[in-house]
Design an enzyme around this catalytic site. Sequence first.
Site, PDB file in Angstrom:
ATOM      1  N   LYS A 151      14.719 -57.148  17.599  1.00 15.95           N
ATOM      2  CA  LYS A 151      14.931 -58.318  18.248  1.00 15.95           C
ATOM      3  C   LYS A 151      16.179 -58.297  19.480  1.00 15.95           C
ATOM      4  CE  LYS A 151      14.090 -60.717  13.712  1.00 15.95           C
ATOM      5  NZ  LYS A 151      13.787 -62.042  13.347  1.00 15.95           N
ATOM      6  N   GLU A 157       8.360 -65.815  16.215  1.00 13.97           N
ATOM      7  CA  GLU A 157       9.360 -66.263  17.133  1.00 13.97           C
ATOM      8  C   GLU A 157       8.630 -66.442  18.567  1.00 13.97           C
ATOM      9  OE1 GLU A 157      12.350 -63.325  16.360  1.00 13.97           O
ATOM     10  OE2 GLU A 157      12.550 -64.289  14.492  1.00 13.97           O
ATOM     11  N   HIS A 186       4.497 -62.054  17.273  1.00  8.08           N
ATOM     12  CA  HIS A 186       5.546 -62.492  16.013  1.00  8.08           C
ATOM     13  C   HIS A 186       5.969 -64.001  16.148  1.00  8.08           C
ATOM     14  CE1 HIS A 186       9.748 -62.687  14.520  1.00  8.08           C
ATOM     15  NE2 HIS A 186       9.419 -61.512  14.145  1.00  8.08           N
ATOM     16  N   GLY A 220      14.462 -63.943   8.528  1.00  5.13           N
ATOM     17  CA  GLY A 220      15.523 -64.072   8.938  1.00  5.13           C
ATOM     18  C   GLY A 220      16.496 -65.316   8.033  1.00  5.13           C
ATOM     19  N   ASN A 280      12.603 -54.041  13.620  1.00  2.00           N
ATOM     20  CA  ASN A 280      12.503 -54.935  14.839  1.00  2.00           C
ATOM     21  C   ASN A 280      13.827 -55.477  15.148  1.00  2.00           C
ATOM     22  OD1 ASN A 280      12.012 -56.838  16.535  1.00  2.00           O
ATOM     23  ND2 ASN A 280      11.119 -58.431  15.247  1.00  2.00           N
ATOM     24  N   SER A 303      12.882 -60.848   5.722  1.00  2.00           N
ATOM     25  CA  SER A 303      13.922 -60.434   4.794  1.00  2.00           C
ATOM     26  C   SER A 303      13.752 -59.242   4.000  1.00  2.00           C
ATOM     27  CB  SER A 303      14.340 -61.980   3.819  1.00  2.00           C
ATOM     28  OG  SER A 303      14.592 -62.892   4.942  1.00  2.00           O
ATOM     29  N   GLU A 336       3.975 -62.088   7.873  1.00  2.00           N
ATOM     30  CA  GLU A 336       5.342 -62.439   7.795  1.00  2.00           C
ATOM     31  C   GLU A 336       5.240 -63.983   7.461  1.00  2.00           C
ATOM     32  OE1 GLU A 336       7.904 -59.382  10.071  1.00  2.00           O
ATOM     33  OE2 GLU A 336       7.282 -61.008  11.554  1.00  2.00           O
TER      34      GLU A 336
HETATM   35  C1  PEP Z   1      11.016 -59.957  11.677  1.00  2.00           C
HETATM   36  O1  PEP Z   1      11.790 -60.546  12.628  1.00  2.00           O
HETATM   37  O2  PEP Z   1      10.063 -59.523  11.883  1.00  2.00           O
HETATM   38  C2  PEP Z   1      11.666 -60.208  10.338  1.00  2.00           C
HETATM   39  C3  PEP Z   1      10.913 -59.677   9.302  1.00  2.00           C
HETATM   40  O3  PEP Z   1      13.012 -60.342  10.345  1.00  2.00           O
HETATM   41  P1  PEP Z   1      13.885 -60.244   8.975  1.00  2.00           P
HETATM   42  O4  PEP Z   1      13.623 -58.964   8.231  1.00  2.00           O
HETATM   43  O5  PEP Z   1      15.285 -60.487   9.508  1.00  2.00           O
HETATM   44  O6  PEP Z   1      13.537 -61.492   8.215  1.00  2.00           O
END
Ligand code: PEP
Length: 255
Positions: free
Chosen positions: A11, A100, A98, A175, A9, A213, A169
């Site tokens: 982003k 976000e 997601h 992040g 992803n 992460s 998630e």
């Molecule tokens: C994501 O945005 O779906 C995600 C898992 O981000 P990160 O791996 O940076 O935590």
Amino acid sequence: MKKNLIAGNWKMNASLEANDALVRAVLAGMGAQGADAFATVAVCVPAPYLAQVRALQSGSPLELGAQDVSCHEQGAFTGEVSAAMLREFGVRFCIVGHSERRQYHGETDAVVAQKAKIALAHGITPIVCVGETLEEREAGRTEETVKRQMAAVIHVNGHCISEICVAYEPVWAIGTGRTATPEQAQEVHALLRRQLAAATAHAERVHILYGGSMNAANAAGLLAQGDIDGGLVGGASLKAADFLQIIASAGRAAG
Ligand code: PEP
């Protein structure tokens, strides 16, 4: 045995130059690993770059993904991108719900469920994200939260539910550099699998990805868990070497 799915992803991180270098490096590394034999790999890119990345990945084992889709078919929805448009650009996967988008754009469970439905109707596999905030986890409400988010998607998508992907998630891990332990993640994946099994005889087919992460160092432990079928990778998908190491970990988990 089903292949792991590793989806990047990106982003809102991309440029023509950076994308070109990243995709070429990922493709070369996937070829060297023979990744196609053990993993499905996708990159979910910002909409303006779909055509560029499509030209780079077309005919290769790297799949194209989007990061969002409109819950409407077409019409007066300024700024939105429809599932039909994504499909025209060869999109096979689309992230929906997601955290976000839930957090910054007010997407409700009902909207997320509708987005999953419209993606499926256009031959795109939705990667439906669910996950609890830190506050919810600390209040002992992880199960209630992810089940509520998942139930909305099951309700709207009925017997098609085995065609979706799910990404667990935990919001507190996205992040932040904080990762769920393999055991914490497996516990939630197992309950999501049970919830899917109550709705479809094909729950085993559903890829349930872990996201939050995931990186080159922790991927192997997460992917070794019985109900973790891949990863949704944010930050680490922007560095070819890290993304390729995660893909390689999927190979070791499969072998
Ligand atoms: C994501 O945005 O779906 C995600 C898992 O981000 P990160 O791996 O940076 O935590």
